[in-house]
Write an enzyme that holds these catalytic residues in place. Structure first.
Site, PDB file in Angstrom:
ATOM      1  CG  ASP A   9      -1.805   1.181   1.341  1.00  0.00           C
ATOM      2  OD1 ASP A   9      -2.314   1.625   0.300  1.00  0.00           O
ATOM      3  OD2 ASP A   9      -1.979   1.691   2.461  1.00  0.00           O
ATOM      4  CG  LEU A  10       1.529   5.792  -1.647  1.00  0.00           C
ATOM      5  CD1 LEU A  10       3.046   5.655  -1.653  1.00  0.00           C
ATOM      6  CD2 LEU A  10       1.047   6.495  -2.904  1.00  0.00           C
ATOM      7  CG  ASP A  11      -1.902   7.464   0.913  1.00  0.00           C
ATOM      8  OD1 ASP A  11      -0.871   7.894   0.392  1.00  0.00           O
ATOM      9  OD2 ASP A  11      -3.039   7.707   0.472  1.00  0.00           O
ATOM     10  CB  THR A  17      -0.239  11.168   2.078  1.00  0.00           C
ATOM     11  OG1 THR A  17      -0.822   9.870   1.888  1.00  0.00           O
ATOM     12  CG2 THR A  17       1.067  11.250   1.315  1.00  0.00           C
ATOM     13  CE  LYS A  45      -4.048   5.555   9.313  1.00  0.00           C
ATOM     14  NZ  LYS A  45      -3.080   4.962  10.271  1.00  0.00           N
ATOM     15  N   GLY A  46      -7.281   3.350   3.731  1.00  0.00           N
ATOM     16  CA  GLY A  46      -7.479   2.278   2.768  1.00  0.00           C
ATOM     17  C   GLY A  46      -8.774   2.363   1.991  1.00  0.00           C
ATOM     18  NE  ARG A  49     -10.137  11.341  -4.993  1.00  0.00           N
ATOM     19  CZ  ARG A  49      -9.648  11.499  -6.225  1.00  0.00           C
ATOM     20  NH1 ARG A  49     -10.377  12.106  -7.143  1.00  0.00           N
ATOM     21  NH2 ARG A  49      -8.452  11.061  -6.537  1.00  0.00           N
ATOM     22  CB  SER A 114      -2.224   3.081  -3.628  1.00  0.00           C
ATOM     23  OG  SER A 114      -2.779   4.240  -3.043  1.00  0.00           O
ATOM     24  CB  ALA A 115      -7.575   3.168  -1.951  1.00  0.00           C
ATOM     25  CB  SER A 116      -4.246   7.265  -3.576  1.00  0.00           C
ATOM     26  OG  SER A 116      -4.023   8.544  -4.143  1.00  0.00           O
ATOM     27  CG  ASN A 118      -4.192  12.124  -6.600  1.00  0.00           C
ATOM     28  OD1 ASN A 118      -4.359  12.530  -7.750  1.00  0.00           O
ATOM     29  ND2 ASN A 118      -5.030  12.410  -5.622  1.00  0.00           N
ATOM     30  CE  LYS A 145      -5.860  -1.129  -0.903  1.00  0.00           C
ATOM     31  NZ  LYS A 145      -4.715  -0.366  -0.378  1.00  0.00           N
ATOM     32  CD  GLU A 169      -3.411  -1.867   2.728  1.00  0.00           C
ATOM     33  OE1 GLU A 169      -3.394  -0.934   3.561  1.00  0.00           O
ATOM     34  OE2 GLU A 169      -3.930  -1.761   1.607  1.00  0.00           O
ATOM     35  CG  ASP A 170      -1.621   2.264   6.787  1.00  0.00           C
ATOM     36  OD1 ASP A 170      -2.112   1.943   5.677  1.00  0.00           O
ATOM     37  OD2 ASP A 170      -1.803   3.364   7.314  1.00  0.00           O
TER      38      ASP A 170
END
Length: 233
Positions: A9-11, A17, A45-46, A49, A114-116, A118, A145, A169-170
């Site tokens: 995952d990213l964020d 972020t 989280k995860g 948008r 990532s769910a983002s 961006n 997710k 993942e976080d």
């Protein structure tokens, strides 16, 4: 039995972020007259948008038409983009580059789930986009997710079987997605929140310091699956 790919995952995993998302969503919520606090941000989280905005609307018992909904999504994204404009490689968590180097030395592929929408922009600002063998596109999967879609999509993009992947993942929703994809799950953060994970580390740096042990645990879990006796019906 060997691990073929690690999907991150990213964020909150590679960089933080979450604060930027919090500021942007809180601004939207305040304009709607809805209270939005850190607990709400934790729940998102995860989450993508669209569903994040729906969470805010549900909390305020609000209903808006599709045009207004999309306008709020666009406003939130523009605010978020303005906040992340200052991100640099210095915002990478400790241990990320060392971990990636170790994985590549072992011939293990690296993916991003990532769910983002961006994510690619953030990776570019962090200076690590070229280190990924495949970056998943959250916009290309049907379900976000905790559904497994994004992780399965990245595994397919990497050309490996999901069973041969480790997901990191976080967020509880992210860990649930990894487990639904039948992958080995590693959590970064609070052990109570991420209790579904096969292994949990408090920080990314801790994961990196114990990477060899983590990979060994993955292989042991794979052996256990193979050696588990089959019960005839």
């Amino acid at each position: 039995m060997a691990l073929q790919a690690v999907i991150f995952d990213l964020d909150g995993v590679l960089t933080d972020t979450a604060e930027f998302h919090f500021i942007a969503w809180q601004s939207i919520a305040q304009n709607l007259g809805v209270d939005f606090n850190l607990d709400d941000n934790e729940k998102l989280k995860g989450v993508d948008r669209h569903n994040s905005l729906q969470h805010i609307l549900n909390k305020g018992n609000l209903t808006i038409d599709e045009q207004a909904f999309n306008q709020l999504l666009d406003r939130k994204n523009k605010h978020y983009l303005s906040l992340i404009a200052s991100i640099t490689p210095q915002h990478l968590f400790e241990g990320v580059l060392a971990c990636f180097t170790s994985l590549k030395a072992r011939g293990i592929k690296i993916g991003l789930a990532s769910a983002s929408k961006n994510a690619t922009l953030v990776l570019n600002k962090l200076g690590i986009e070229s280190l990924f063998d495949f970056v998943g596109d959250a916009a290309s999967v049907k379900n976000s997710k905790p559904a497994p879609d994004i992780f399965l999509s990245v595994a397919a993009g990497l050309g490996v079987d999901a069973h041969d992947c480790m997901g990191i993942e976080d967020a509880a929703a992210g860990v649930a997605a990894i487990k639904s994809a039948k992958m080995y799950a590693v959590g970064i953060g609070d052990k109570n929140t991420l209790c579904q994970a096969d292994q949990i580390f408090t920080t990314f740096d801790q994961l990196n310091l114990h990477l060899s042990d983590c990979l060994t645990a993955f292989e042991s879990s794979q052996h256990s699956k193979v050696e588990s006796p089959q019960v005839d019906g």
